[in-house]
Write a protein that holds these residues in place. Structure first.
Motif, PDB file in Angstrom:
ATOM      1  N   GLY A   1     -24.522  15.075  28.644  1.00  0.00           N
ATOM      2  CA  GLY A   1     -23.073  14.828  28.578  1.00  0.00           C
ATOM      3  C   GLY A   1     -22.235  15.838  29.343  1.00  0.00           C
ATOM      4  O   GLY A   1     -21.057  16.045  29.030  1.00  0.00           O
TER       5      GLY A   1
ATOM      6  N   ASP B   1     -20.867  15.828  32.307  1.00  0.00           N
ATOM      7  CA  ASP B   1     -19.678  15.335  33.028  1.00  0.00           C
ATOM      8  C   ASP B   1     -18.472  15.313  32.106  1.00  0.00           C
ATOM      9  O   ASP B   1     -17.378  15.776  32.436  1.00  0.00           O
ATOM     10  N   ASP B   2     -18.719  14.787  30.914  1.00  0.00           N
ATOM     11  CA  ASP B   2     -17.626  14.691  29.941  1.00  0.00           C
ATOM     12  C   ASP B   2     -17.159  16.092  29.505  1.00  0.00           C
ATOM     13  O   ASP B   2     -15.959  16.368  29.408  1.00  0.00           O
TER      14      ASP B   2
ATOM     15  N   LYS C   1     -15.033  17.852  32.060  1.00  0.00           N
ATOM     16  CA  LYS C   1     -13.671  17.293  32.057  1.00  0.00           C
ATOM     17  C   LYS C   1     -12.850  17.892  30.901  1.00  0.00           C
ATOM     18  O   LYS C   1     -11.698  18.268  31.059  1.00  0.00           O
ATOM     19  N   ARG C   2     -13.491  18.005  29.706  1.00  0.00           N
ATOM     20  CA  ARG C   2     -12.781  18.560  28.538  1.00  0.00           C
ATOM     21  C   ARG C   2     -12.461  20.036  28.725  1.00  0.00           C
ATOM     22  O   ARG C   2     -11.485  20.564  28.175  1.00  0.00           O
TER      23      ARG C   2
END
Ligand code: SF4
Length: 755
Positions: free
Chosen positions: A743, A745-746, A749-750
């Motif tokens: 995870g 990529d997510d 971004k966060r």
């Protein structure tokens, strides 16, 4: 101020302008005000200074039945698209919209319906109980006696009434009736869902068994065929001949013994379950026992019933799971037998439990059924208990009986329950419950235990004040403020805790404009506050803490109690505190308050301030942090100023190294790469959020301020989660070290807002 006047005063009725005469000396009495203030001692035979008096700010609410306000309520029967409870006024408003829209032609009808509403309100206030349709008819019959025209109009309106239900006024047991009704609505939803699933499964299982029976030799004899065809067509067939010509059953297609037993057993459990009653109008399956009751009047019985029923609950859930597999033809004995053999009460998850009825416990504070320790145990356990605690006495004398008005046990229980952290908690007064109905429903739907602590007003035998006013006064005076704590609303206190709809929550005491006429009949308008001392005036049990002002006592030696409460306790200076009251004749008077009542008001204020802080008002941590940040900022500015002054000086060669050294910490922060993970440690407020996520990755230095101790001790996900949790936004997660973390990529971004 008290939540009565909503600007919806009824026809011909309502709140009158408070034009009262000021009469400073209520009556002469041989008591030294200063001695009374300090000792609380008054003449043994002295009269009660507050007989027939109420706080001056309540003087305008002489007759509540003339006001259109939240009460009485209608607990709506049956399934409804809207809320399961409505105020009588809103029911009447909806009715008027339908049958008497605004306009001259409908004006007469409108007036009559509103007059009828007032009559129903008066009936409920006088203690009448019953369904809305019954009280409607009773009120109409009364009005018709004096005005014949009422009959026709009221019949038109009655026919258009689409709802019915019990009418509930703000009386002593209002909280119990109100919450129990909403609880029933929540359980009815659960029952409806269960019945849909259970009946689908039961029908399908029965079909499987029936089909198997029809395939068997027994299912193909003449009697079985006759039973299967049914009475209506039996004359058309020769069942003996039919039985002979049908092929013999194929044993290979019949159910195995083990499968048949399993299906029969699951069906028997489904039909015999006692957790949900059959749908209204449906009979219980033959042989099924009475459904269980889930309403108790003490925690011990509720907990015992919960524990005793758990194995049966596990059996029911197991039967449902087996049934689902069987109807889908997906039961594999080699795989599922083992799983279900080990399924018992210990296998139940909170999600499973949430499908079944919650246990409702309604108790009265001070009653024998309230066991504080057991209540706290229940609220911190995995039970799903919904406890309604009805509080009737806020200013209880201390157990030692020394006359101190300091009890407030009801509020302590609710705040203790918040500290447990696990349970949903709602505190409110009964007069405010309708306003908080959505919150009550949320607590009743909460997957876990919930406590509803409700002050129901001073008992009717103690005071002439309506319960609604006495309950509202408790909330207004901060004696019993409303708040809620919802663990499912988020991770932090800001998301979970709400001060709900207390008036002017940022203030110590709510302030409002108070108008009266002085002895010269001049209109006086001033600001007045409603304090805990005013609340004590509402309860005759505490009138011993007040004494009338003796004749001739100088007005300038009297200080409003609200102001007095804010003074240092030792500062008497020859003055005494007073509270303003009004009698039924609307004449204002002053009563001197003793030091014990003032002390109780101070403690009430301290409790209120703690609640304010929990609700984010006057947060001492935040204020300290702001103070520290301000100092850091001022120091930086001072240094920048010094640096620029030095740079402008004619001999920079000597000054430069010192300036460079002073600027180093800021430069170090500025030069950090956004790829690097770090904490601005010097700004940390030690809130524990990050260390609770991973106490090896995050640790405190000697100053008790957080830093990244070991970045490899946790995942990038935890780093990002900590950055999101840190309320100061001082955790910078940088770029991930482990490129294989799921995870990413997510997470990247966060992390962006914190780089
Ligand atoms: S979350 Fe932020 S403020 Fe709280 S301890 Fe960690 S770094 Fe400090």
């Amino acid at each position: 101020m008290i939540n009565v006047p909503t600007g919806r005063d009824g026809p011909g009725g309502g709140r009158e302008l408070q034009t009262m005469q000021m009469n400073v000396d209520l009556e002469a009495q041989t008591v030294d005000p200063l001695v009374f203030y300090l000792t609380g001692k008054r003449p043994a035979t002295g009269p009660d200074a507050l007989v027939g008096q109420r706080p001056a700010l309540l003087a305008g609410y002489a007759d509540l039945t003339r006001l259109r306000y939240d009460f009485p309520l209608v607990l709506i029967e049956g399934k409804t698209d809207g809320a399961p409870v409505r105020s009588l006024s809103s029911v009447v408003d909806n009715l008027l919209q339908k049958i008497a829209p605004p306009g001259m032609e409908s004006e007469q009808l409108r007036k009559m319906i509103l007059r009828l509403e007032r009559e129903i309100r008066a009936l409920a206030a006088a203690g009448a109980s019953g369904r809305l349709s019954e009280l409607w008819d009773e009120a109409a019959a009364r009005l018709e006696k004096s005005d014949q025209t009422f009959g026709k109009s009221v019949r038109i309106a009655r026919a258009a009434l689409e709802i019915d239900g019990t009418v509930l006024d703000c009386r002593a047991d209002m909280a119990t009736g109100f919450i129990a009704h909403l609880w029933s609505a929540v359980q009815a939803d659960k029952a409806q869902k269960f019945r849909v699933t259970a009946s689908r499964l039961a029908v399908r299982l029965a079909d499987i068994l029936r089909a198997d029976h029809l395939r068997s030799a027994a299912g193909r004899n003449a009697e079985s065929l006759m039973a299967a065809i049914g009475l209506a067509h039996q004359a058309l067939f020769d069942f003996a001949a039919l039985a002979k010509v049908l092929p013999k059953s194929s044993p290979g297609e019949a159910l195995s013994d083990s499968r048949r037993r399993r299906i029969e057993s699951a069906l028997a459990v489904l039909n015999g379950q006692r957790f949900f009653a059959p749908a209204p109008g449906q009979a219980r399956p033959e042989g099924a026992a009475e459904p269980y009751s889930f309403h108790f009047d003490n925690c011990a019985d509720a907990i015992a019933a919960y524990r005793a029923r758990l194995p049966e609950l596990a059996e029911l859930l197991k039967a449902m799971a087996i049934a689902e597999l069987e109807v889908d033809g997906a039961y594999v004995e080699g795989k599922h037998d083992v799983v279900f053999a080990g399924f018992d009460a210990g296998s139940l998850s909170p999600r499973d439990l949430a499908l079944f009825p919650d246990y409702l416990v309604t108790i009265r504070e001070g009653g024998t059924s309230l066991d504080h320790a057991m209540l706290m145990d229940a609220l911190s356990s995995d039970l799903s208990l919904k406890v309604v605690l009805q509080v009737g006495d806020l200013a209880a004398e201390a157990p030692a009986g020394n006359g101190h008005a300091s009890g407030l046990r009801g509020t302590q229980l609710a705040t203790l329950a918040v500290a447990l952290g696990e349970a949903f908690v709602l505190q409110s007064v009964s007069s405010n419950l309708y306003q908080l109905r959505e919150r009550v429903l949320r607590g009743l739907s909460f997957a876990g235990s919930a406590l509803f602590s409700v002050f129901s007003g001073v008992a009717a035998q103690q005071t002439s004040l309506p319960l609604y006013l006495s309950a509202a006064a408790a909330m207004q005076s901060r004696a019993f403020p409303a708040f809620s704590y919802d663990p499912s609303a988020g991770r932090d206190m800001a998301s979970r805790f709400s001060l709900e709809n207390n008036q002017q929550p940022e203030a110590d005491w709510p302030v409002q404009v108070f108008e009266y006429a002085d002895p010269e009949m001049q209109r006086i308008s001033q600001q007045a506050v409603f304090t805990f001392v005013d609340f004590l005036v509402c309860d005759p049990r505490y009138h011993g803490h007040f004494v009338a002002v003796p004749r001739g006592f100088q007005a300038e030696r009297m200080v409003p109690a609200a102001e007095w409460v804010g003074r240092p306790s030792a500062d008497a200076s020859g003055s005494v505190p007073y509270v303003l009251t009004a009698g039924s004749d609307n004449v204002l008077a002053r009563a001197i308050v003793d030091d014990r009542a003032i002390g109780a008001a101070r403690r009430c204020l301290e409790r209120w301030r703690r609640l304010q802080e929990a609700g984010g008002i006057r947060d001492s941590h935040a204020e300290r942090l702001i103070e520290r940040e301000k100092k850091i900022w001022e120091e930086q500015k001072r240094q920048e100023l010094a640096s620029s002054t030095t740079a402008a000086a004619p001999i920079p060669a000597i000054a430069l190294p010192a300036a460079a050294t002073q600027a180093e910490p800021a430069a170090a922060t500025a030069q950090r790469s956004p790829d690097e993970a770090y904490i601005e440690t010097e700004r940390c407020s030690t809130c524990n959020e990050c260390t609770q996520i991973n106490d090896r990755m995050f640790a405190y230095n000697g100053n008790k301020q957080a830093y990244i101790a070991d970045i490899r001790a946790g995942s990038y996900g935890q780093l990002v989660e900590a950055a999101e949790s840190c309320q100061l936004g001082i955790i910078h997660p940088g770029k991930p070290i482990d490129q294989a973390e799921p995870g990413l990529d997510d997470l990247i971004k966060r992390a962006e807002p914190f780089l």
